[in-house]
Design a protein around this motif. Structure first.
Motif, PDB file in Angstrom:
ATOM      1  N   GLY A 200      91.088  35.041  46.482  1.00  0.00           N
ATOM      2  CA  GLY A 200      90.459  33.937  47.223  1.00  0.00           C
ATOM      3  C   GLY A 200      91.483  32.912  47.666  1.00  0.00           C
ATOM      4  O   GLY A 200      91.448  32.424  48.803  1.00  0.00           O
ATOM      5  N   ILE A 201      92.413  32.542  46.769  1.00  0.00           N
ATOM      6  CA  ILE A 201      93.461  31.570  47.102  1.00  0.00           C
ATOM      7  C   ILE A 201      94.363  32.117  48.201  1.00  0.00           C
ATOM      8  O   ILE A 201      94.665  31.422  49.174  1.00  0.00           O
ATOM      9  CB  ILE A 201      94.275  31.188  45.842  1.00  0.00           C
TER      10      ILE A 201
ATOM     11  N   ALA B 181      93.677  34.385  50.457  1.00  0.00           N
ATOM     12  CA  ALA B 181      92.918  34.459  51.706  1.00  0.00           C
ATOM     13  C   ALA B 181      92.785  33.083  52.351  1.00  0.00           C
ATOM     14  O   ALA B 181      92.931  32.935  53.561  1.00  0.00           O
ATOM     15  CB  ALA B 181      91.543  35.073  51.446  1.00  0.00           C
ATOM     16  N   SER B 182      92.515  32.055  51.542  1.00  0.00           N
ATOM     17  CA  SER B 182      92.369  30.708  52.114  1.00  0.00           C
ATOM     18  C   SER B 182      93.704  30.187  52.630  1.00  0.00           C
ATOM     19  O   SER B 182      93.755  29.517  53.655  1.00  0.00           O
ATOM     20  CB  SER B 182      91.749  29.747  51.114  1.00  0.00           C
TER      21      SER B 182
ATOM     22  N   LEU C  49      94.198  31.850  56.002  1.00  0.00           N
ATOM     23  CA  LEU C  49      93.308  31.243  56.981  1.00  0.00           C
ATOM     24  C   LEU C  49      93.847  29.885  57.414  1.00  0.00           C
ATOM     25  O   LEU C  49      93.805  29.535  58.587  1.00  0.00           O
ATOM     26  CB  LEU C  49      91.908  31.116  56.381  1.00  0.00           C
ATOM     27  N   THR C  50      94.391  29.107  56.473  1.00  0.00           N
ATOM     28  CA  THR C  50      94.977  27.806  56.783  1.00  0.00           C
ATOM     29  C   THR C  50      96.163  27.984  57.723  1.00  0.00           C
ATOM     30  O   THR C  50      96.336  27.210  58.666  1.00  0.00           O
ATOM     31  CB  THR C  50      95.439  27.098  55.490  1.00  0.00           C
TER      32      THR C  50
END
Length: 181
Positions: A164-165, A167-168, A171-172
């Motif tokens: 999750g980290i 992926a975020s 995305l950022t």
């Protein structure tokens, strides 16, 4: 042709001998035995569900053949091999080797032994056939299934957070630096 029948210790299991005067020497024949009591090194990958048959045939003409019919108390498996422990002309040291046989009934085989030759353990042309042998069946017991390795629930939770980290962060990066044309 003379014929003789001899019953041994396992009840309905018995042998019949036919050909040129051969008979079973009951005093020297030991009958059906537990295979583990006979030979230390069994043929690899085989089981002997009927044990081992130890018998002596006498009275036949020197060098002649004896037709031996062995009847077992239960059905013989279709993948059976007739194993003999003893000497051969090719290798005089006792060893395991296969003998050809004919399945004459579901629980009966016929094997032909020759005084001083195939199937005669003493290899002497002397009117005596010594035959320790038995039905072997390849042991095809499947290996037990192995469990599939899994992670404990806490490890799955940590990996989920890491993914999750990552992926975020990806995305950022895409939002801050949009692709240019």
């Amino acid at each position: 042709n003379a014929s003789c029948s001899a019953s041994f210790a396992t009840g309905s299991d018995f042998i019949t001998v036919d050909g040129d005067g051969w008979v079973v020497d009951r005093e020297k024949s030991e009958g059906f035995q537990d295979i583990n009591d006979f030979a230390p090194d069994l043929p690899a990958g085989n089981k002997f569900p009927f044990g081992f048959l130890q018998y002596h045939l006498v009275g036949g003409e020197f060098g002649s053949r004896a037709n031996v019919v062995i009847r077992y108390s239960t059905k013989i498996p279709t993948n059976a091999i007739f194993w003999k422990y003893g000497s051969t002309k090719e290798l005089p040291e006792p060893h395991w080797h296969e003998l050809p046989f004919v399945l004459t009934a579901a629980n009966e085989i016929q094997v032909t032994l020759t005084d001083g030759g195939l199937g005669d353990n003493d290899l002497a042309v002397n009117g005596v056939i010594v035959d320790p042998s038995g039905i072997g069946v390849p042991d095809i017991t499947p290996n037990p299934p192995r469990p599939v390795p899994t992670l404990p629930i806490w490890a799955v939770a940590i990996l989920t957070m890491i993914f999750g980290i990552v992926a975020s962060l990806q995305l950022t990066q895409v939002v801050r630096h949009p692709a240019t044309k």
